[in-house]
Design a protein around this motif. Sequence first.
Motif, PDB file in Angstrom:
ATOM      1  N   GLN A   9       0.854  -1.186   0.000  1.00 59.71           N
ATOM      2  CA  GLN A   9       0.000   0.000   0.000  1.00 59.71           C
ATOM      3  C   GLN A   9       0.890   1.236   0.000  1.00 59.71           C
ATOM      4  O   GLN A   9       1.801   1.349   0.804  1.00 59.71           O
ATOM      5  CB  GLN A   9      -0.901   0.040   1.228  1.00 59.71           C
ATOM      6  N   LEU A  10       0.623   2.142  -0.913  1.00 56.63           N
ATOM      7  CA  LEU A  10       1.335   3.408  -0.997  1.00 56.63           C
ATOM      8  C   LEU A  10       0.456   4.451  -0.320  1.00 56.63           C
ATOM      9  O   LEU A  10      -0.690   4.658  -0.718  1.00 56.63           O
ATOM     10  CB  LEU A  10       1.591   3.774  -2.460  1.00 56.63           C
ATOM     11  N   GLU A  11       0.979   5.101   0.725  1.00 60.15           N
ATOM     12  CA  GLU A  11       0.237   6.139   1.440  1.00 60.15           C
ATOM     13  C   GLU A  11       0.851   7.490   1.110  1.00 60.15           C
ATOM     14  O   GLU A  11       2.032   7.716   1.338  1.00 60.15           O
ATOM     15  CB  GLU A  11       0.284   5.907   2.948  1.00 60.15           C
ATOM     16  N   ILE A  12       0.050   8.401   0.574  1.00 62.71           N
ATOM     17  CA  ILE A  12       0.512   9.726   0.193  1.00 62.71           C
ATOM     18  C   ILE A  12      -0.221  10.743   1.050  1.00 62.71           C
ATOM     19  O   ILE A  12      -1.447  10.736   1.135  1.00 62.71           O
ATOM     20  CB  ILE A  12       0.247   9.984  -1.295  1.00 62.71           C
ATOM     21  N   PHE A  13       0.537  11.612   1.696  1.00 63.39           N
ATOM     22  CA  PHE A  13      -0.032  12.679   2.496  1.00 63.39           C
ATOM     23  C   PHE A  13       0.095  13.980   1.712  1.00 63.39           C
ATOM     24  O   PHE A  13       1.178  14.546   1.631  1.00 63.39           O
ATOM     25  CB  PHE A  13       0.694  12.791   3.843  1.00 63.39           C
ATOM     26  N   PRO A  14      -0.991  14.473   1.105  1.00 64.27           N
ATOM     27  CA  PRO A  14      -0.903  15.689   0.290  1.00 64.27           C
ATOM     28  C   PRO A  14      -0.575  16.914   1.138  1.00 64.27           C
ATOM     29  O   PRO A  14      -0.837  16.943   2.348  1.00 64.27           O
ATOM     30  CB  PRO A  14      -2.297  15.821  -0.318  1.00 64.27           C
ATOM     31  N   ASP A  15      -0.033  17.918   0.479  1.00 66.55           N
ATOM     32  CA  ASP A  15       0.281  19.181   1.136  1.00 66.55           C
ATOM     33  C   ASP A  15      -0.952  20.077   1.056  1.00 66.55           C
ATOM     34  O   ASP A  15      -1.315  20.558  -0.016  1.00 66.55           O
ATOM     35  CB  ASP A  15       1.472  19.834   0.442  1.00 66.55           C
ATOM     36  N   TYR A  16      -1.610  20.279   2.188  1.00 70.39           N
ATOM     37  CA  TYR A  16      -2.812  21.113   2.225  1.00 70.39           C
ATOM     38  C   TYR A  16      -2.499  22.549   2.624  1.00 70.39           C
ATOM     39  O   TYR A  16      -3.386  23.308   2.965  1.00 70.39           O
ATOM     40  CB  TYR A  16      -3.830  20.535   3.219  1.00 70.39           C
ATOM     41  N   ALA A  31      -8.379  17.016   8.936  1.00 66.92           N
ATOM     42  CA  ALA A  31      -7.695  16.967   7.648  1.00 66.92           C
ATOM     43  C   ALA A  31      -7.857  15.574   7.051  1.00 66.92           C
ATOM     44  O   ALA A  31      -7.765  14.576   7.757  1.00 66.92           O
ATOM     45  CB  ALA A  31      -6.223  17.298   7.815  1.00 66.92           C
ATOM     46  N   PRO A  32      -8.110  15.499   5.745  1.00 64.64           N
ATOM     47  CA  PRO A  32      -8.270  14.179   5.132  1.00 64.64           C
ATOM     48  C   PRO A  32      -7.023  13.322   5.332  1.00 64.64           C
ATOM     49  O   PRO A  32      -5.908  13.817   5.300  1.00 64.64           O
ATOM     50  CB  PRO A  32      -8.470  14.500   3.654  1.00 64.64           C
ATOM     51  N   GLY A  33      -7.251  12.065   5.525  1.00 58.32           N
ATOM     52  CA  GLY A  33      -6.146  11.141   5.764  1.00 58.32           C
ATOM     53  C   GLY A  33      -5.338  10.896   4.515  1.00 58.32           C
ATOM     54  O   GLY A  33      -5.516  11.570   3.500  1.00 58.32           O
ATOM     55  N   PRO A  34      -4.466   9.926   4.543  1.00 61.21           N
ATOM     56  CA  PRO A  34      -3.610   9.692   3.377  1.00 61.21           C
ATOM     57  C   PRO A  34      -4.404   9.102   2.215  1.00 61.21           C
ATOM     58  O   PRO A  34      -5.423   8.467   2.387  1.00 61.21           O
ATOM     59  CB  PRO A  34      -2.580   8.684   3.899  1.00 61.21           C
ATOM     60  N   ILE A  35      -3.878   9.345   1.025  1.00 60.03           N
ATOM     61  CA  ILE A  35      -4.402   8.684  -0.165  1.00 60.03           C
ATOM     62  C   ILE A  35      -3.754   7.310  -0.181  1.00 60.03           C
ATOM     63  O   ILE A  35      -2.534   7.188  -0.196  1.00 60.03           O
ATOM     64  CB  ILE A  35      -4.017   9.464  -1.435  1.00 60.03           C
ATOM     65  N   VAL A  36      -4.545   6.260  -0.140  1.00 60.45           N
ATOM     66  CA  VAL A  36      -4.023   4.889  -0.090  1.00 60.45           C
ATOM     67  C   VAL A  36      -4.271   4.232  -1.436  1.00 60.45           C
ATOM     68  O   VAL A  36      -5.402   4.187  -1.914  1.00 60.45           O
ATOM     69  CB  VAL A  36      -4.691   4.080   1.042  1.00 60.45           C
ATOM     70  N   ARG A  37      -3.205   3.750  -2.056  1.00 57.77           N
ATOM     71  CA  ARG A  37      -3.309   3.059  -3.335  1.00 57.77           C
ATOM     72  C   ARG A  37      -2.627   1.708  -3.222  1.00 57.77           C
ATOM     73  O   ARG A  37      -1.546   1.592  -2.663  1.00 57.77           O
ATOM     74  CB  ARG A  37      -2.607   3.864  -4.430  1.00 57.77           C
ATOM     75  N   GLU A  38      -3.250   0.687  -3.755  1.00 59.69           N
ATOM     76  CA  GLU A  38      -2.651  -0.641  -3.811  1.00 59.69           C
ATOM     77  C   GLU A  38      -1.522  -0.632  -4.839  1.00 59.69           C
ATOM     78  O   GLU A  38      -1.624   0.045  -5.863  1.00 59.69           O
ATOM     79  CB  GLU A  38      -3.692  -1.681  -4.206  1.00 59.69           C
ATOM     80  N   LYS A  77       4.228  -0.464  -9.440  1.00 56.57           N
ATOM     81  CA  LYS A  77       3.131  -0.596 -10.387  1.00 56.57           C
ATOM     82  C   LYS A  77       1.818  -0.499  -9.640  1.00 56.57           C
ATOM     83  O   LYS A  77       1.640  -1.135  -8.594  1.00 56.57           O
ATOM     84  CB  LYS A  77       3.249  -1.936 -11.098  1.00 56.57           C
ATOM     85  N   SER A  78       0.917   0.292 -10.162  1.00 57.46           N
ATOM     86  CA  SER A  78      -0.392   0.469  -9.550  1.00 57.46           C
ATOM     87  C   SER A  78      -1.273  -0.746  -9.824  1.00 57.46           C
ATOM     88  O   SER A  78      -1.281  -1.278 -10.934  1.00 57.46           O
ATOM     89  CB  SER A  78      -1.051   1.726 -10.121  1.00 57.46           C
ATOM     90  N   VAL A  79      -1.976  -1.174  -8.810  1.00 58.57           N
ATOM     91  CA  VAL A  79      -2.943  -2.257  -8.973  1.00 58.57           C
ATOM     92  C   VAL A  79      -4.290  -1.617  -9.267  1.00 58.57           C
ATOM     93  O   VAL A  79      -4.759  -0.780  -8.500  1.00 58.57           O
ATOM     94  CB  VAL A  79      -3.031  -3.114  -7.686  1.00 58.57           C
ATOM     95  N   PRO A  80      -4.915  -1.927 -10.397  1.00 56.65           N
ATOM     96  CA  PRO A  80      -6.182  -1.280 -10.725  1.00 56.65           C
ATOM     97  C   PRO A  80      -7.259  -1.614  -9.701  1.00 56.65           C
ATOM     98  O   PRO A  80      -7.343  -2.736  -9.204  1.00 56.65           O
ATOM     99  CB  PRO A  80      -6.540  -1.828 -12.097  1.00 56.65           C
ATOM    100  N   SER A  81      -8.028  -0.614  -9.365  1.00 58.82           N
ATOM    101  CA  SER A  81      -9.123  -0.822  -8.410  1.00 58.82           C
ATOM    102  C   SER A  81     -10.445  -0.479  -9.093  1.00 58.82           C
ATOM    103  O   SER A  81     -10.469   0.180 -10.130  1.00 58.82           O
ATOM    104  CB  SER A  81      -8.921   0.046  -7.172  1.00 58.82           C
ATOM    105  N   LEU A  94      -4.577  11.764  -9.457  1.00 52.68           N
ATOM    106  CA  LEU A  94      -3.469  12.116 -10.346  1.00 52.68           C
ATOM    107  C   LEU A  94      -2.183  12.312  -9.556  1.00 52.68           C
ATOM    108  O   LEU A  94      -1.105  11.986 -10.034  1.00 52.68           O
ATOM    109  CB  LEU A  94      -3.815  13.377 -11.137  1.00 52.68           C
ATOM    110  N   LEU A  95      -2.269  12.828  -8.342  1.00 52.86           N
ATOM    111  CA  LEU A  95      -1.086  12.989  -7.489  1.00 52.86           C
ATOM    112  C   LEU A  95      -0.482  11.627  -7.176  1.00 52.86           C
ATOM    113  O   LEU A  95       0.728  11.452  -7.218  1.00 52.86           O
ATOM    114  CB  LEU A  95      -1.477  13.713  -6.196  1.00 52.86           C
ATOM    115  N   ALA A  96      -1.305  10.646  -6.891  1.00 52.81           N
ATOM    116  CA  ALA A  96      -0.807   9.302  -6.573  1.00 52.81           C
ATOM    117  C   ALA A  96      -0.162   8.648  -7.783  1.00 52.81           C
ATOM    118  O   ALA A  96       0.785   7.882  -7.644  1.00 52.81           O
ATOM    119  CB  ALA A  96      -1.951   8.439  -6.051  1.00 52.81           C
ATOM    120  N   GLU A  97      -0.636   8.949  -8.987  1.00 55.14           N
ATOM    121  CA  GLU A  97      -0.082   8.323 -10.192  1.00 55.14           C
ATOM    122  C   GLU A  97       1.370   8.720 -10.423  1.00 55.14           C
ATOM    123  O   GLU A  97       2.125   7.989 -11.038  1.00 55.14           O
ATOM    124  CB  GLU A  97      -0.916   8.698 -11.417  1.00 55.14           C
ATOM    125  N   GLY A  98       1.813   9.862  -9.918  1.00 49.30           N
ATOM    126  CA  GLY A  98       3.178  10.316 -10.116  1.00 49.30           C
ATOM    127  C   GLY A  98       4.216   9.495  -9.373  1.00 49.30           C
ATOM    128  O   GLY A  98       5.405   9.592  -9.662  1.00 49.30           O
TER     129      GLY A  98
END
Length: 124
Positions: A9-16, A31-38, A77-81, A94-98
Amino acid sequence: MNESGTHGQLEIFPDYSYWYWWPCPNCLSIAPGPIVREMEQNNWKAGLDLAFAWSLSPKLDLGLRANFLEFRKQSLKSVPSLTNGLTIYDPNYLLAEGYFGDRYDFGSAVAREGVRLSLSFKPF
């Protein structure tokens, strides 16, 4: 050497900080939690070690070893959800895709992994 993992799991904490009403998003529980991507990860390593060994006795050796040169390739590699089709317009998506793709590193790994001390015992 190859190492891989398929259930990461990739956890991204955006800059708010660009929102003036959230001066400290890490301090607020709203504040919204991390963006979690498989994701899937695959790492390749190849290198050249530099080592010295001193014989303390016929059965005991003392050595120093360091990764003199190393080539590393990391693939994320991103796992499609399942989505509703609107996810591609979400700026957080889009931020997570980078973060996905290949990264290469070549050079000395001494600063990252250090110099290792070994003690070898040969009873036979």
